[in-house]
Scaffold this motif. Structure first.
Motif, PDB file in Angstrom:
ATOM      1  N   LYS A  90       0.836  -1.208   0.000  1.00  0.00           N
ATOM      2  CA  LYS A  90       0.000   0.000   0.000  1.00  0.00           C
ATOM      3  C   LYS A  90       0.868   1.254   0.000  1.00  0.00           C
ATOM      4  O   LYS A  90       0.580   2.208  -0.738  1.00  0.00           O
ATOM      5  N   THR A  91       1.918   1.281   0.794  1.00  0.00           N
ATOM      6  CA  THR A  91       2.800   2.442   0.825  1.00  0.00           C
ATOM      7  C   THR A  91       3.384   2.716  -0.551  1.00  0.00           C
ATOM      8  O   THR A  91       3.452   3.869  -1.002  1.00  0.00           O
ATOM      9  N   ARG A  92       3.787   1.676  -1.249  1.00  0.00           N
ATOM     10  CA  ARG A  92       4.338   1.842  -2.595  1.00  0.00           C
ATOM     11  C   ARG A  92       3.282   2.381  -3.550  1.00  0.00           C
ATOM     12  O   ARG A  92       3.588   3.222  -4.406  1.00  0.00           O
ATOM     13  N   LEU A  93       2.064   1.914  -3.398  1.00  0.00           N
ATOM     14  CA  LEU A  93       0.981   2.405  -4.249  1.00  0.00           C
ATOM     15  C   LEU A  93       0.702   3.880  -3.966  1.00  0.00           C
ATOM     16  O   LEU A  93       0.519   4.675  -4.896  1.00  0.00           O
ATOM     17  N   GLY A 141     -12.022   8.170   7.519  1.00  0.00           N
ATOM     18  CA  GLY A 141     -11.001   9.068   6.995  1.00  0.00           C
ATOM     19  C   GLY A 141      -9.768   8.351   6.503  1.00  0.00           C
ATOM     20  O   GLY A 141      -9.173   8.737   5.490  1.00  0.00           O
ATOM     21  N   ARG A 142      -9.371   7.296   7.188  1.00  0.00           N
ATOM     22  CA  ARG A 142      -8.169   6.566   6.798  1.00  0.00           C
ATOM     23  C   ARG A 142      -8.299   5.998   5.386  1.00  0.00           C
ATOM     24  O   ARG A 142      -7.393   6.121   4.561  1.00  0.00           O
ATOM     25  N   ARG A 143      -9.412   5.392   5.083  1.00  0.00           N
ATOM     26  CA  ARG A 143      -9.597   4.800   3.752  1.00  0.00           C
ATOM     27  C   ARG A 143      -9.757   5.877   2.684  1.00  0.00           C
ATOM     28  O   ARG A 143      -9.249   5.731   1.570  1.00  0.00           O
ATOM     29  N   MET A 144     -10.435   6.969   3.021  1.00  0.00           N
ATOM     30  CA  MET A 144     -10.583   8.058   2.057  1.00  0.00           C
ATOM     31  C   MET A 144      -9.230   8.686   1.747  1.00  0.00           C
ATOM     32  O   MET A 144      -8.919   9.002   0.595  1.00  0.00           O
ATOM     33  N   TRP A 145      -8.389   8.847   2.774  1.00  0.00           N
ATOM     34  CA  TRP A 145      -7.083   9.455   2.555  1.00  0.00           C
ATOM     35  C   TRP A 145      -6.157   8.535   1.777  1.00  0.00           C
ATOM     36  O   TRP A 145      -5.326   8.998   0.993  1.00  0.00           O
ATOM     37  N   ASP A 146      -6.295   7.233   1.961  1.00  0.00           N
ATOM     38  CA  ASP A 146      -5.514   6.300   1.134  1.00  0.00           C
ATOM     39  C   ASP A 146      -5.836   6.509  -0.344  1.00  0.00           C
ATOM     40  O   ASP A 146      -4.933   6.585  -1.183  1.00  0.00           O
ATOM     41  N   LEU A 147      -7.115   6.596  -0.657  1.00  0.00           N
ATOM     42  CA  LEU A 147      -7.502   6.770  -2.056  1.00  0.00           C
ATOM     43  C   LEU A 147      -7.081   8.141  -2.573  1.00  0.00           C
ATOM     44  O   LEU A 147      -6.632   8.272  -3.711  1.00  0.00           O
ATOM     45  N   SER A 148      -7.182   9.167  -1.736  1.00  0.00           N
ATOM     46  CA  SER A 148      -6.743  10.499  -2.139  1.00  0.00           C
ATOM     47  C   SER A 148      -5.255  10.504  -2.477  1.00  0.00           C
ATOM     48  O   SER A 148      -4.840  11.000  -3.538  1.00  0.00           O
ATOM     49  N   ASP A 149      -4.432   9.959  -1.588  1.00  0.00           N
ATOM     50  CA  ASP A 149      -2.989   9.911  -1.838  1.00  0.00           C
ATOM     51  C   ASP A 149      -2.676   9.111  -3.101  1.00  0.00           C
ATOM     52  O   ASP A 149      -1.800   9.481  -3.886  1.00  0.00           O
ATOM     53  N   PHE A 150      -3.386   8.007  -3.273  1.00  0.00           N
ATOM     54  CA  PHE A 150      -3.171   7.168  -4.460  1.00  0.00           C
ATOM     55  C   PHE A 150      -3.481   7.935  -5.740  1.00  0.00           C
ATOM     56  O   PHE A 150      -2.707   7.906  -6.698  1.00  0.00           O
ATOM     57  N   LEU A 151      -4.594   8.641  -5.754  1.00  0.00           N
ATOM     58  CA  LEU A 151      -4.979   9.379  -6.955  1.00  0.00           C
ATOM     59  C   LEU A 151      -4.019  10.521  -7.251  1.00  0.00           C
ATOM     60  O   LEU A 151      -3.656  10.763  -8.403  1.00  0.00           O
ATOM     61  N   VAL A 152      -3.581  11.221  -6.220  1.00  0.00           N
ATOM     62  CA  VAL A 152      -2.626  12.305  -6.428  1.00  0.00           C
ATOM     63  C   VAL A 152      -1.322  11.760  -7.016  1.00  0.00           C
ATOM     64  O   VAL A 152      -0.719  12.362  -7.904  1.00  0.00           O
ATOM     65  N   SER A 153      -0.902  10.591  -6.548  1.00  0.00           N
ATOM     66  CA  SER A 153       0.374  10.018  -6.978  1.00  0.00           C
ATOM     67  C   SER A 153       0.312   9.339  -8.337  1.00  0.00           C
ATOM     68  O   SER A 153       1.338   9.233  -9.021  1.00  0.00           O
ATOM     69  N   THR A 154      -0.874   8.873  -8.737  1.00  0.00           N
ATOM     70  CA  THR A 154      -0.962   8.110  -9.986  1.00  0.00           C
ATOM     71  C   THR A 154      -1.702   8.844 -11.102  1.00  0.00           C
ATOM     72  O   THR A 154      -1.453   8.574 -12.274  1.00  0.00           O
ATOM     73  N   ALA A 155      -2.604   9.766 -10.751  1.00  0.00           N
ATOM     74  CA  ALA A 155      -3.372  10.467 -11.780  1.00  0.00           C
ATOM     75  C   ALA A 155      -2.736  11.793 -12.175  1.00  0.00           C
ATOM     76  O   ALA A 155      -3.126  12.401 -13.172  1.00  0.00           O
ATOM     77  N   GLY A 156      -1.763  12.238 -11.397  1.00  0.00           N
ATOM     78  CA  GLY A 156      -1.089  13.497 -11.694  1.00  0.00           C
ATOM     79  C   GLY A 156       0.299  13.266 -12.248  1.00  0.00           C
ATOM     80  O   GLY A 156       0.679  12.148 -12.586  1.00  0.00           O
ATOM     81  N   PRO A 157       1.106  14.320 -12.312  1.00  0.00           N
ATOM     82  CA  PRO A 157       2.465  14.224 -12.844  1.00  0.00           C
ATOM     83  C   PRO A 157       3.423  13.669 -11.794  1.00  0.00           C
ATOM     84  O   PRO A 157       3.050  13.500 -10.630  1.00  0.00           O
ATOM     85  N   PRO A 158       4.687  13.401 -12.173  1.00  0.00           N
ATOM     86  CA  PRO A 158       5.692  13.035 -11.166  1.00  0.00           C
ATOM     87  C   PRO A 158       5.872  14.170 -10.162  1.00  0.00           C
ATOM     88  O   PRO A 158       5.668  15.341 -10.486  1.00  0.00           O
ATOM     89  N   GLN A 159       6.240  13.811  -8.924  1.00  0.00           N
ATOM     90  CA  GLN A 159       6.437  14.785  -7.840  1.00  0.00           C
ATOM     91  C   GLN A 159       5.221  15.709  -7.666  1.00  0.00           C
ATOM     92  O   GLN A 159       5.354  16.948  -7.693  1.00  0.00           O
ATOM     93  N   PRO A 160       4.035  15.137  -7.510  1.00  0.00           N
ATOM     94  CA  PRO A 160       2.837  15.979  -7.382  1.00  0.00           C
ATOM     95  C   PRO A 160       2.902  16.891  -6.166  1.00  0.00           C
ATOM     96  O   PRO A 160       3.406  16.519  -5.111  1.00  0.00           O
ATOM     97  N   MET A 161       2.415  18.097  -6.320  1.00  0.00           N
ATOM     98  CA  MET A 161       2.316  19.119  -5.277  1.00  0.00           C
ATOM     99  C   MET A 161       3.668  19.700  -4.863  1.00  0.00           C
ATOM    100  O   MET A 161       3.713  20.620  -4.034  1.00  0.00           O
ATOM    101  N   ALA A 162       4.774  19.215  -5.449  1.00  0.00           N
ATOM    102  CA  ALA A 162       6.095  19.699  -5.028  1.00  0.00           C
ATOM    103  C   ALA A 162       6.274  21.183  -5.301  1.00  0.00           C
ATOM    104  O   ALA A 162       7.042  21.854  -4.608  1.00  0.00           O
TER     105      ALA A 162
END
Length: 234
Positions: free
Chosen positions: A28-31, A166-187
């Motif tokens: 999960k952390t890797r995802l 909240g824990r499950r919602m935040w997992d999906l949020s982090d996943f989407l930010v990391s996979t649906a956006g560009p590399p280094q999102p929000m940097a």
């Protein structure tokens, strides 16, 4: 030989369950950090060999991740990292903004000196992080600090229901930010994101539920625009 996956809940009893939980958290952390691209296939054998476990805990972990919406399991094909369209991502953040806004509104009436000081401590670390020249490090550490900031607001709510949902919602949020956006999102927008945090914190400290809700909703909803802009300029 094909591997058959069956649905399972998150409760895995016994020592084998503890091992599956470790494998689950590792994958999960890797995802969440975008190490596995959306749509890529996950090999049970490769993961098993890398982590040093048998196939069973890997398969169990992937079943749990499938129920979280982070991977998809297809008969005769195997496990694939979930891929969501831009409209689906936008729909999620619209829903998530209302969820986080409601929590902020509840928490405004329950803040304590300890939780406010915790928000201040996290905020200071985020401000310092903005000067880090390594974009990958900024993205990774911002994800962790940002999540801790929001988890502290959840703690203000003093509700197990809020914490679990909240824990499950935040997992999906982090996943989407990391996979649906560009590399280094929000940097590249850490300072702007922290300005949002400051306004949310001020509303919480005043006990202003309406403003806390509004600021939080706008903060989360802006993820849609930020991901689209970053993707276009990447």
């Amino acid at each position: 030989m094909s591997i058959e996956f069956q649905s399972a809940g998150h409760q895995v009893p016994g020592a084998g369950g503890r091992l599956s939980a470790h494998v689950y958290e590792t994958i999960k952390t890797r995802l969440l950090e975008g190490e596995y691209p959306a749509g890529s296939k996950l090999s049970v054998e490769d993961i098993r060999a890398e982590i040093g476990v048998s196939k069973q805990p890997v398969m169990e972990a992937l079943r749990l991740l499938s129920s979280d919406g982070l991977v998809e399991i297809f008969p005769q094909i195997g496990c694939v990292v979930a891929s969501y369209s831009q409209p689906e991502v936008a729909d999620f953040f619209r829903m998530f903004s209302a969820f986080e806004g409601a929590i902020a509104g509840v928490s405004a009436g329950r803040s304590t000196l300890r939780t406010l000081e915790e928000l201040d401590s996290i905020s200071l670390k985020i401000v310092q992080l903005a000067d880090n020249p390594d974009a990958a490090a900024r993205a990774r550490h911002y994800r962790l600090l940002n999540r801790r900031f929001h988890e502290t607001i959840h703690e203000m709510g003093s509700s197990r229901i809020i914490a679990n949902a909240g824990r499950r919602m935040w997992d999906l949020s982090d996943f989407l930010v990391s996979t649906a956006g560009p590399p280094q999102p929000m940097a590249g927008v850490i300072r702007e994101r922290q300005e949002d945090h400051d306004r949310i914190r001020e509303a919480l400290a005043r006990g202003d539920a309406a403003t806390a809700r509004k600021e939080m909703e706008e903060h989360v909803l802006s993820c849609i625009w930020l991901l689209e802009v970053e993707e276009a300029t990447a």
